[in-house]
Design a protein around this motif. Structure first.
Motif, short mmCIF file in Angstrom:
data_model
loop_
_atom_site.label_atom_id
_atom_site.label_comp_id
_atom_site.label_asym_id
_atom_site.label_seq_id
_atom_site.Cartn_x
_atom_site.Cartn_y
_atom_site.Cartn_z
N GLY A 1 44.07 31.06 45.67
CA GLY A 1 44.11 30.63 44.00
C GLY A 1 45.46 30.54 43.67
N GLY A 2 46.75 30.92 44.15
CA GLY A 2 47.77 30.44 43.66
C GLY A 2 48.22 31.21 42.03
N LEU A 3 47.33 31.99 41.46
CA LEU A 3 47.45 32.87 40.44
C LEU A 3 48.41 34.20 41.06
N SER A 4 49.05 34.38 41.08
CA SER A 4 50.04 35.89 41.28
C SER A 4 48.54 36.76 40.84
N ILE A 5 48.17 38.34 41.75
CA ILE A 5 47.78 39.41 41.25
C ILE A 5 48.22 39.97 40.31
N SER A 6 49.91 39.93 40.32
CA SER A 6 50.72 41.14 39.48
C SER A 6 50.50 40.45 38.60
N TRP A 7 50.10 40.01 38.03
CA TRP A 7 50.16 39.42 36.59
C TRP A 7 49.06 39.93 35.62
N TRP A 8 47.98 40.96 36.16
CA TRP A 8 47.48 42.24 35.34
C TRP A 8 47.29 43.64 36.23
N THR A 9 47.99 43.62 37.69
CA THR A 9 47.69 44.90 38.45
C THR A 9 48.64 45.46 39.37
N LYS A 10 49.63 46.12 39.04
CA LYS A 10 51.45 46.52 39.90
C LYS A 10 51.10 46.20 41.05
N VAL A 11 51.69 45.70 42.08
CA VAL A 11 52.03 45.32 43.33
C VAL A 11 52.51 46.65 44.27
N CYS A 12 54.26 46.74 43.53
CA CYS A 12 54.60 47.55 44.43
C CYS A 12 55.43 48.68 43.40
#
Length: 269
Positions: free
Chosen positions: A258-269
Protein backbone atom coordinates in the motif's frame (compact mmCIF):
# COMPACT_ATOMS: atom_id res chain seq x y z
CA UNK A 1 3.46 -19.83 55.84
CA UNK A 2 1.36 -18.69 52.92
CA UNK A 3 1.87 -15.48 51.07
CA UNK A 4 -0.16 -12.64 52.66
CA UNK A 5 -3.15 -11.34 50.76
CA UNK A 6 -2.92 -7.99 49.03
CA UNK A 7 -4.26 -5.11 51.16
CA UNK A 8 -7.69 -3.56 50.88
CA UNK A 9 -7.57 0.00 49.55
CA UNK A 10 -10.13 2.64 50.44
CA UNK A 11 -11.43 5.12 47.88
CA UNK A 12 -9.70 7.96 49.75
CA UNK A 13 -6.35 6.14 49.73
CA UNK A 14 -6.67 5.51 46.00
CA UNK A 15 -7.45 9.19 45.43
CA UNK A 16 -4.40 10.22 47.47
CA UNK A 17 -2.07 8.00 45.42
CA UNK A 18 -3.57 9.22 42.14
CA UNK A 19 -2.89 12.79 43.22
CA UNK A 20 0.71 11.72 43.82
CA UNK A 21 0.95 10.70 40.17
CA UNK A 22 0.16 6.98 40.23
CA UNK A 23 -2.01 5.48 37.49
CA UNK A 24 -4.49 3.24 39.31
CA UNK A 25 -7.36 1.43 37.60
CA UNK A 26 -9.76 -1.21 38.87
CA UNK A 27 -10.35 -4.61 37.31
CA UNK A 28 -12.88 -6.97 38.90
CA UNK A 29 -12.25 -5.67 42.40
CA UNK A 30 -8.48 -5.64 42.04
CA UNK A 31 -6.44 -2.45 42.03
CA UNK A 32 -3.97 -2.29 39.15
CA UNK A 33 -1.00 0.09 39.18
CA UNK A 34 0.06 0.85 35.61
CA UNK A 35 3.82 1.56 35.40
CA UNK A 36 4.68 4.85 33.63
CA UNK A 37 6.80 3.07 31.02
CA UNK A 38 3.81 0.92 30.02
CA UNK A 39 1.82 4.01 29.05
CA UNK A 40 4.03 4.47 25.99
CA UNK A 41 4.14 0.74 25.23
CA UNK A 42 0.37 0.21 25.42
CA UNK A 43 -0.81 -0.76 21.90
CA UNK A 44 -3.96 1.30 22.40
CA UNK A 45 -1.97 4.38 23.40
CA UNK A 46 -1.61 6.09 26.77
CA UNK A 47 -4.86 8.07 26.53
CA UNK A 48 -6.94 4.89 26.70
CA UNK A 49 -5.40 4.13 30.10
CA UNK A 50 -5.30 7.66 31.49
CA UNK A 51 -9.05 8.10 30.97
CA UNK A 52 -9.71 5.16 33.30
CA UNK A 53 -7.52 6.24 36.20
CA UNK A 54 -9.66 5.97 39.33
CA UNK A 55 -12.40 4.12 37.50
CA UNK A 56 -13.57 0.54 37.10
CA UNK A 57 -12.25 -0.54 33.69
CA UNK A 58 -13.37 -4.18 33.90
CA UNK A 59 -15.76 -4.09 30.94
CA UNK A 60 -13.36 -2.22 28.69
CA UNK A 61 -10.39 -4.41 29.61
CA UNK A 62 -12.29 -7.60 28.82
CA UNK A 63 -13.71 -6.18 25.60
CA UNK A 64 -10.37 -5.23 24.07
CA UNK A 65 -7.83 -7.65 25.57
CA UNK A 66 -7.09 -11.34 25.23
CA UNK A 67 -6.94 -13.72 28.19
CA UNK A 68 -3.14 -13.68 27.89
CA UNK A 69 -3.02 -9.87 28.12
CA UNK A 70 -5.36 -9.86 31.13
CA UNK A 71 -3.20 -12.48 32.85
CA UNK A 72 -0.17 -10.22 32.39
CA UNK A 73 -2.16 -7.23 33.61
CA UNK A 74 -2.93 -8.95 36.90
CA UNK A 75 0.80 -9.07 37.67
CA UNK A 76 0.50 -5.34 38.38
CA UNK A 77 -2.27 -5.81 40.97
CA UNK A 78 -1.32 -4.16 44.26
CA UNK A 79 -4.49 -4.62 46.28
CA UNK A 80 -8.25 -5.02 46.41
CA UNK A 81 -11.14 -2.57 46.55
CA UNK A 82 -14.65 -2.95 47.82
CA UNK A 83 -17.10 -2.89 44.93
CA UNK A 84 -20.60 -2.98 46.40
CA UNK A 85 -23.88 -4.01 44.86
CA UNK A 86 -24.10 -0.62 43.18
CA UNK A 87 -20.59 -0.83 41.74
CA UNK A 88 -17.50 1.29 42.26
CA UNK A 89 -17.94 4.99 43.01
CA UNK A 90 -15.61 6.39 40.31
CA UNK A 91 -13.17 9.22 40.55
CA UNK A 92 -12.62 11.69 37.73
CA UNK A 93 -9.37 10.88 35.89
CA UNK A 94 -6.92 13.78 36.23
CA UNK A 95 -6.57 14.00 32.44
CA UNK A 96 -10.33 14.57 32.22
CA UNK A 97 -9.90 17.51 34.58
CA UNK A 98 -7.11 19.05 32.50
CA UNK A 99 -4.12 17.66 34.43
CA UNK A 100 -1.27 15.65 32.90
CA UNK A 101 2.13 14.48 34.11
CA UNK A 102 5.21 15.95 32.41
CA UNK A 103 8.88 15.22 32.99
CA UNK A 104 10.91 18.23 34.12
CA UNK A 105 14.46 18.73 35.34
CA UNK A 106 13.29 17.85 38.85
CA UNK A 107 11.36 14.76 37.73
CA UNK A 108 7.72 14.10 36.79
CA UNK A 109 5.28 16.76 37.94
CA UNK A 110 1.73 17.84 37.31
CA UNK A 111 0.98 20.29 34.52
CA UNK A 112 -2.36 22.01 34.10
CA UNK A 113 -3.42 22.15 30.45
CA UNK A 114 -7.05 23.24 30.79
CA UNK A 115 -9.79 24.03 33.24
CA UNK A 116 -12.75 21.75 33.77
CA UNK A 117 -16.31 22.93 33.54
CA UNK A 118 -19.73 21.35 33.25
CA UNK A 119 -23.22 22.48 32.49
CA UNK A 120 -25.54 23.23 35.37
CA UNK A 121 -28.57 22.45 33.21
CA UNK A 122 -29.65 19.16 31.72
CA UNK A 123 -30.45 19.35 27.99
CA UNK A 124 -30.89 17.15 24.95
CA UNK A 125 -27.28 17.81 23.94
CA UNK A 126 -25.44 17.95 27.27
CA UNK A 127 -25.66 16.34 30.68
CA UNK A 128 -24.99 18.05 33.99
CA UNK A 129 -22.36 15.37 34.60
CA UNK A 130 -20.53 16.04 31.33
CA UNK A 131 -17.06 17.45 31.94
CA UNK A 132 -15.66 19.85 29.36
CA UNK A 133 -12.09 21.11 29.13
CA UNK A 134 -11.58 24.76 28.30
CA UNK A 135 -8.21 26.30 27.52
CA UNK A 136 -7.89 29.52 29.47
CA UNK A 137 -4.48 30.53 28.17
CA UNK A 138 -1.60 30.53 30.65
CA UNK A 139 -2.78 28.49 33.63
CA UNK A 140 -1.06 28.37 36.99
CA UNK A 141 0.88 25.09 37.13
CA UNK A 142 2.65 25.87 40.39
CA UNK A 143 0.02 23.94 42.32
CA UNK A 144 -0.93 20.28 42.10
CA UNK A 145 -4.44 18.89 41.61
CA UNK A 146 -6.58 18.37 44.71
CA UNK A 147 -9.33 15.95 45.62
CA UNK A 148 -11.82 18.49 44.28
CA UNK A 149 -10.26 18.20 40.82
CA UNK A 150 -10.80 14.45 40.64
CA UNK A 151 -14.28 14.44 42.16
CA UNK A 152 -16.91 13.87 39.45
CA UNK A 153 -19.73 16.39 39.19
CA UNK A 154 -23.24 15.35 40.27
CA UNK A 155 -25.12 13.19 37.80
CA UNK A 156 -28.64 11.91 37.38
CA UNK A 157 -27.23 8.55 36.23
CA UNK A 158 -27.08 6.64 39.51
CA UNK A 159 -24.46 4.04 40.36
CA UNK A 160 -27.29 1.50 40.48
CA UNK A 161 -28.24 2.27 36.87
CA UNK A 162 -24.61 2.20 35.75
CA UNK A 163 -24.15 -1.19 37.42
CA UNK A 164 -27.25 -2.51 35.66
CA UNK A 165 -25.79 -1.37 32.32
CA UNK A 166 -22.50 -3.09 33.16
CA UNK A 167 -24.25 -6.35 34.04
CA UNK A 168 -26.21 -6.23 30.78
CA UNK A 169 -22.99 -5.66 28.87
CA UNK A 170 -21.27 -8.59 30.60
CA UNK A 171 -24.20 -10.85 29.71
CA UNK A 172 -24.03 -9.77 26.05
CA UNK A 173 -20.24 -10.20 26.02
CA UNK A 174 -20.64 -13.73 27.35
CA UNK A 175 -23.21 -14.58 24.68
CA UNK A 176 -20.92 -13.34 21.91
CA UNK A 177 -17.99 -15.27 23.36
CA UNK A 178 -20.07 -18.42 23.71
CA UNK A 179 -21.20 -18.15 20.09
CA UNK A 180 -17.57 -18.01 18.97
CA UNK A 181 -18.01 -14.68 17.19
CA UNK A 182 -14.63 -13.44 18.44
CA UNK A 183 -12.85 -16.31 16.70
CA UNK A 184 -11.40 -15.66 13.26
CA UNK A 185 -13.30 -17.43 10.49
CA UNK A 186 -10.62 -17.95 7.88
CA UNK A 187 -12.67 -19.80 5.24
CA UNK A 188 -16.06 -18.08 5.48
CA UNK A 189 -14.60 -14.77 6.64
CA UNK A 190 -11.33 -14.10 4.83
CA UNK A 191 -11.92 -16.61 2.02
CA UNK A 192 -14.30 -14.32 0.09
CA UNK A 193 -11.95 -11.40 0.80
CA UNK A 194 -9.01 -13.21 -0.81
CA UNK A 195 -11.19 -14.04 -3.84
CA UNK A 196 -12.15 -10.38 -4.16
CA UNK A 197 -8.54 -9.21 -3.89
CA UNK A 198 -7.44 -11.75 -6.50
CA UNK A 199 -10.24 -10.72 -8.87
CA UNK A 200 -9.36 -7.01 -8.62
CA UNK A 201 -5.66 -7.77 -9.11
CA UNK A 202 -6.31 -9.87 -12.24
CA UNK A 203 -8.58 -7.21 -13.77
CA UNK A 204 -5.94 -4.53 -13.12
CA UNK A 205 -3.17 -6.64 -14.70
CA UNK A 206 -5.25 -7.63 -17.76
CA UNK A 207 -6.36 -4.05 -18.34
CA UNK A 208 -2.76 -2.87 -18.12
CA UNK A 209 -1.61 -5.52 -20.61
CA UNK A 210 -4.23 -4.29 -23.10
CA UNK A 211 -3.23 -0.67 -22.60
CA UNK A 212 -6.44 0.29 -20.75
CA UNK A 213 -4.50 2.34 -18.25
CA UNK A 214 -7.41 4.22 -16.70
CA UNK A 215 -9.29 0.97 -16.11
CA UNK A 216 -6.13 -0.63 -14.70
CA UNK A 217 -5.60 2.31 -12.35
CA UNK A 218 -9.24 2.18 -11.23
CA UNK A 219 -9.14 -1.50 -10.29
CA UNK A 220 -5.68 -1.07 -8.82
CA UNK A 221 -7.14 1.59 -6.54
CA UNK A 222 -10.04 -0.70 -5.63
CA UNK A 223 -7.52 -3.37 -4.66
CA UNK A 224 -5.56 -1.09 -2.31
CA UNK A 225 -8.80 0.28 -0.86
CA UNK A 226 -10.07 -3.21 -0.01
CA UNK A 227 -6.74 -4.40 1.35
CA UNK A 228 -6.92 -1.68 3.99
CA UNK A 229 -9.69 -3.60 5.77
CA UNK A 230 -7.41 -6.60 6.27
CA UNK A 231 -4.51 -4.34 7.29
CA UNK A 232 -6.84 -2.80 9.89
CA UNK A 233 -7.70 -6.22 11.32
CA UNK A 234 -4.02 -7.13 11.41
CA UNK A 235 -3.22 -3.92 13.25
CA UNK A 236 -5.68 -4.98 15.95
CA UNK A 237 -4.08 -8.46 16.13
CA UNK A 238 -7.44 -9.78 15.01
CA UNK A 239 -6.46 -12.28 12.30
CA UNK A 240 -4.07 -14.89 13.70
CA UNK A 241 -4.16 -13.30 17.19
CA UNK A 242 -0.39 -13.67 17.25
CA UNK A 243 1.24 -10.25 17.61
CA UNK A 244 4.37 -11.09 15.60
CA UNK A 245 2.57 -12.81 12.72
CA UNK A 246 -0.13 -10.16 12.42
CA UNK A 247 2.44 -7.35 12.51
CA UNK A 248 4.52 -8.98 9.76
CA UNK A 249 1.46 -9.49 7.56
CA UNK A 250 0.34 -5.93 8.28
CA UNK A 251 3.72 -4.53 7.28
CA UNK A 252 3.68 -6.55 4.05
CA UNK A 253 0.21 -5.32 3.08
CA UNK A 254 0.40 -1.72 4.32
CA UNK A 255 4.06 -0.83 3.88
CA UNK A 256 5.18 -2.81 0.85
CA UNK A 257 1.90 -3.11 -1.07
CA UNK A 258 0.00 0.00 0.00
CA UNK A 259 2.94 2.35 0.44
CA UNK A 260 1.72 3.63 3.83
CA UNK A 261 3.42 2.46 7.00
CA UNK A 262 1.11 0.62 9.36
CA UNK A 263 3.01 2.21 12.24
CA UNK A 264 1.32 5.56 11.61
CA UNK A 265 -1.57 4.36 13.79
CA UNK A 266 -0.34 1.27 15.63
CA UNK A 267 2.92 0.46 17.38
CA UNK A 268 5.03 -1.91 15.29
CA UNK A 269 7.90 -2.73 17.64
Amino acid sequence: MGKPDKPLWSRQKIADHILKGENLVIYRGQLIRIPPNWLEEHPGGSIAILHFVGRDASDEIEAFHSDTAIHRLLKYAIGHVQVGDQGWDPLLPPIAAGWIRKVSSTGPRWHREAERMHSDHESHFTSTSQVLLVNRGDLDSSVDPSIADITPPPTTLSLKAQTAHSKAYKALHQRITGAGLYQTRYITGYGPEIVRYTFLFIIAVVAYRFGWYKTAALFHGFLWHQLVFTAHDLGHVGVTHNWVIDRILGIVIANFMGGLSISWWTKVC
